[in-house]
Motif scaffolding. Structure first.
Motif, PDB file in Angstrom:
ATOM      1  N   ARG A  99       0.825  -1.216   0.000  1.00 35.02           N
ATOM      2  CA  ARG A  99       0.000   0.000   0.000  1.00 35.02           C
ATOM      3  C   ARG A  99       0.860   1.267   0.000  1.00 35.02           C
ATOM      4  O   ARG A  99       0.525   2.245  -0.657  1.00 35.02           O
ATOM      5  CB  ARG A  99      -1.010  -0.014   1.138  1.00 35.02           C
ATOM      6  CG  ARG A  99      -0.468   0.193   2.506  1.00 35.02           C
ATOM      7  CD  ARG A  99      -1.570   0.230   3.589  1.00 35.02           C
ATOM      8  NE  ARG A  99      -1.000   0.329   4.897  1.00 35.02           N
ATOM      9  CZ  ARG A  99      -0.697  -0.702   5.669  1.00 35.02           C
ATOM     10  NH1 ARG A  99      -0.925  -1.929   5.267  1.00 35.02           N
ATOM     11  NH2 ARG A  99      -0.162  -0.505   6.854  1.00 35.02           N
ATOM     12  N   GLN A 102       2.380   1.661  -3.505  1.00 35.85           N
ATOM     13  CA  GLN A 102       1.361   2.155  -4.430  1.00 35.85           C
ATOM     14  C   GLN A 102       1.154   3.654  -4.250  1.00 35.85           C
ATOM     15  O   GLN A 102       1.056   4.395  -5.223  1.00 35.85           O
ATOM     16  CB  GLN A 102       0.040   1.402  -4.234  1.00 35.85           C
ATOM     17  CG  GLN A 102      -1.023   1.788  -5.240  1.00 35.85           C
ATOM     18  CD  GLN A 102      -0.601   1.534  -6.678  1.00 35.85           C
ATOM     19  OE1 GLN A 102       0.006   0.519  -6.990  1.00 35.85           O
ATOM     20  NE2 GLN A 102      -0.903   2.466  -7.563  1.00 35.85           N
ATOM     21  N   ARG A 103       1.122   4.081  -3.013  1.00 36.21           N
ATOM     22  CA  ARG A 103       0.959   5.513  -2.725  1.00 36.21           C
ATOM     23  C   ARG A 103       2.153   6.316  -3.260  1.00 36.21           C
ATOM     24  O   ARG A 103       1.972   7.387  -3.852  1.00 36.21           O
ATOM     25  CB  ARG A 103       0.809   5.698  -1.210  1.00 36.21           C
ATOM     26  CG  ARG A 103       0.496   7.091  -0.783  1.00 36.21           C
ATOM     27  CD  ARG A 103       0.196   7.137   0.700  1.00 36.21           C
ATOM     28  NE  ARG A 103       0.426   8.474   1.206  1.00 36.21           N
ATOM     29  CZ  ARG A 103       0.409   8.815   2.470  1.00 36.21           C
ATOM     30  NH1 ARG A 103       0.152   7.916   3.393  1.00 36.21           N
ATOM     31  NH2 ARG A 103       0.640  10.054   2.834  1.00 36.21           N
ATOM     32  N   ILE A 105       4.058   5.515  -5.738  1.00 32.78           N
ATOM     33  CA  ILE A 105       3.943   5.534  -7.197  1.00 32.78           C
ATOM     34  C   ILE A 105       2.915   6.574  -7.624  1.00 32.78           C
ATOM     35  O   ILE A 105       3.171   7.391  -8.515  1.00 32.78           O
ATOM     36  CB  ILE A 105       3.579   4.128  -7.727  1.00 32.78           C
ATOM     37  CG1 ILE A 105       4.767   3.179  -7.560  1.00 32.78           C
ATOM     38  CG2 ILE A 105       3.124   4.195  -9.177  1.00 32.78           C
ATOM     39  CD1 ILE A 105       4.433   1.712  -7.797  1.00 32.78           C
ATOM     40  N   GLU A 106       1.758   6.566  -6.984  1.00 29.50           N
ATOM     41  CA  GLU A 106       0.687   7.514  -7.331  1.00 29.50           C
ATOM     42  C   GLU A 106       1.104   8.956  -7.123  1.00 29.50           C
ATOM     43  O   GLU A 106       0.676   9.845  -7.860  1.00 29.50           O
ATOM     44  CB  GLU A 106      -0.568   7.209  -6.502  1.00 29.50           C
ATOM     45  CG  GLU A 106      -1.261   5.932  -6.920  1.00 29.50           C
ATOM     46  CD  GLU A 106      -2.351   5.493  -5.960  1.00 29.50           C
ATOM     47  OE1 GLU A 106      -2.606   6.189  -4.945  1.00 29.50           O
ATOM     48  OE2 GLU A 106      -2.956   4.429  -6.215  1.00 29.50           O
ATOM     49  N   GLU A 107       1.957   9.208  -6.157  1.00 27.47           N
ATOM     50  CA  GLU A 107       2.435  10.567  -5.886  1.00 27.47           C
ATOM     51  C   GLU A 107       3.670  10.930  -6.714  1.00 27.47           C
ATOM     52  O   GLU A 107       4.225  12.023  -6.547  1.00 27.47           O
ATOM     53  CB  GLU A 107       2.727  10.732  -4.393  1.00 27.47           C
ATOM     54  CG  GLU A 107       1.476  10.660  -3.537  1.00 27.47           C
ATOM     55  CD  GLU A 107       1.767  10.792  -2.053  1.00 27.47           C
ATOM     56  OE1 GLU A 107       2.902  11.191  -1.681  1.00 27.47           O
ATOM     57  OE2 GLU A 107       0.855  10.504  -1.262  1.00 27.47           O
ATOM     58  N   GLY A 108       4.099  10.023  -7.583  1.00 29.36           N
ATOM     59  CA  GLY A 108       5.247  10.303  -8.437  1.00 29.36           C
ATOM     60  C   GLY A 108       6.577  10.280  -7.722  1.00 29.36           C
ATOM     61  O   GLY A 108       7.571  10.798  -8.235  1.00 29.36           O
ATOM     62  N   ARG A 109       6.643   9.645  -6.579  1.00 30.36           N
ATOM     63  CA  ARG A 109       7.884   9.597  -5.807  1.00 30.36           C
ATOM     64  C   ARG A 109       8.785   8.442  -6.228  1.00 30.36           C
ATOM     65  O   ARG A 109       9.993   8.490  -6.039  1.00 30.36           O
ATOM     66  CB  ARG A 109       7.571   9.498  -4.310  1.00 30.36           C
ATOM     67  CG  ARG A 109       6.727  10.631  -3.772  1.00 30.36           C
ATOM     68  CD  ARG A 109       7.465  11.953  -3.743  1.00 30.36           C
ATOM     69  NE  ARG A 109       8.539  11.989  -2.800  1.00 30.36           N
ATOM     70  CZ  ARG A 109       8.406  12.319  -1.514  1.00 30.36           C
ATOM     71  NH1 ARG A 109       7.222  12.672  -1.053  1.00 30.36           N
ATOM     72  NH2 ARG A 109       9.439  12.309  -0.722  1.00 30.36           N
ATOM     73  N   ASP A 111       9.159   5.542  -9.561  1.00 27.75           N
ATOM     74  CA  ASP A 111       8.731   5.130 -10.895  1.00 27.75           C
ATOM     75  C   ASP A 111       7.862   3.878 -10.784  1.00 27.75           C
ATOM     76  O   ASP A 111       8.201   2.926 -10.068  1.00 27.75           O
ATOM     77  CB  ASP A 111       9.960   4.837 -11.748  1.00 27.75           C
ATOM     78  CG  ASP A 111       9.590   4.269 -13.101  1.00 27.75           C
ATOM     79  OD1 ASP A 111       9.092   5.033 -13.949  1.00 27.75           O
ATOM     80  OD2 ASP A 111       9.786   3.044 -13.274  1.00 27.75           O
ATOM     81  N   ALA A 112       6.742   3.857 -11.515  1.00 24.43           N
ATOM     82  CA  ALA A 112       5.766   2.772 -11.415  1.00 24.43           C
ATOM     83  C   ALA A 112       6.369   1.407 -11.757  1.00 24.43           C
ATOM     84  O   ALA A 112       6.193   0.441 -11.005  1.00 24.43           O
ATOM     85  CB  ALA A 112       4.559   3.063 -12.304  1.00 24.43           C
ATOM     86  N   ARG A 116       6.855  -1.519  -8.931  1.00 22.47           N
ATOM     87  CA  ARG A 116       6.150  -2.804  -9.050  1.00 22.47           C
ATOM     88  C   ARG A 116       7.135  -3.968  -9.131  1.00 22.47           C
ATOM     89  O   ARG A 116       6.918  -5.032  -8.547  1.00 22.47           O
ATOM     90  CB  ARG A 116       5.214  -2.772 -10.252  1.00 22.47           C
ATOM     91  CG  ARG A 116       4.011  -1.882 -10.011  1.00 22.47           C
ATOM     92  CD  ARG A 116       2.962  -1.968 -11.123  1.00 22.47           C
ATOM     93  NE  ARG A 116       1.897  -1.023 -10.851  1.00 22.47           N
ATOM     94  CZ  ARG A 116       1.776   0.165 -11.424  1.00 22.47           C
ATOM     95  NH1 ARG A 116       2.643   0.556 -12.353  1.00 22.47           N
ATOM     96  NH2 ARG A 116       0.778   0.971 -11.102  1.00 22.47           N
TER      97      ARG A 116
END
Length: 140
Positions: A99, A102-103, A105-109, A111-112, A116
């Protein structure tokens, strides 16, 4: 670690305890979180993100004795232990690996794709994570 003003909470605790009472306090120091992975840079980015963005008072463990002393308690002992996680599922549940990644990644901190891949790799092999838990025994 979750309260806005830890010293205020300890001052209230002191008011609510009788003279001579022995108090036990324990808090983690999330700034000491380590997660072993081949991608060390992503592990470091994850732990920095967790300590700086996820947990309100991430370093409360190391400052707990100081806060207790300022609140008027006599600090009797300070102990540090290191919980070790070797089971990925337990660590994911307790430490919020998925979690929080994921957060991040969503905040751009982080790289996705890299985040992952890091998370997937943790679940595939031998696993290790730890942090420092600080316990303070004090008296009123």
């Amino acid at each position: 670690m979750h309260v806005a003003d830890p010293e205020d909470v300890l001052a209230q605790l002191r008011t609510a305890t009788r003279h001579g009472a022995l108090i036990g306090l324990a808090e983690p120091d999330w700034d000491t979180l380590v997660v072993d992975a081949e991608d060390l840079d992503t592990s470091r980015a994850f732990t920095r993100y967790t300590a700086s963005e996820v947990v309100r008072n991430a370093t409360i463990g190391r400052s707990l004795a100081r806060h207790a002393s300022r609140a008027g308690f006599a600090v009797e002992a300070v102990l540090a232990t290191t919980p070790v996680f070797r089971d990925f599922a337990d660590a994911d549940h307790m430490l919020g690996l998925g979690r929080n990644m994921q957060r991040a990644i969503e905040e751009g901190r982080i790289d996705a794709a890299r985040g992952r891949q890091w998370f997937t790799s943790l679940s595939e092999g031998p696993f290790f994570a730890s942090f420092t838990l600080v316990s303070v025994v004090c008296s009123r």
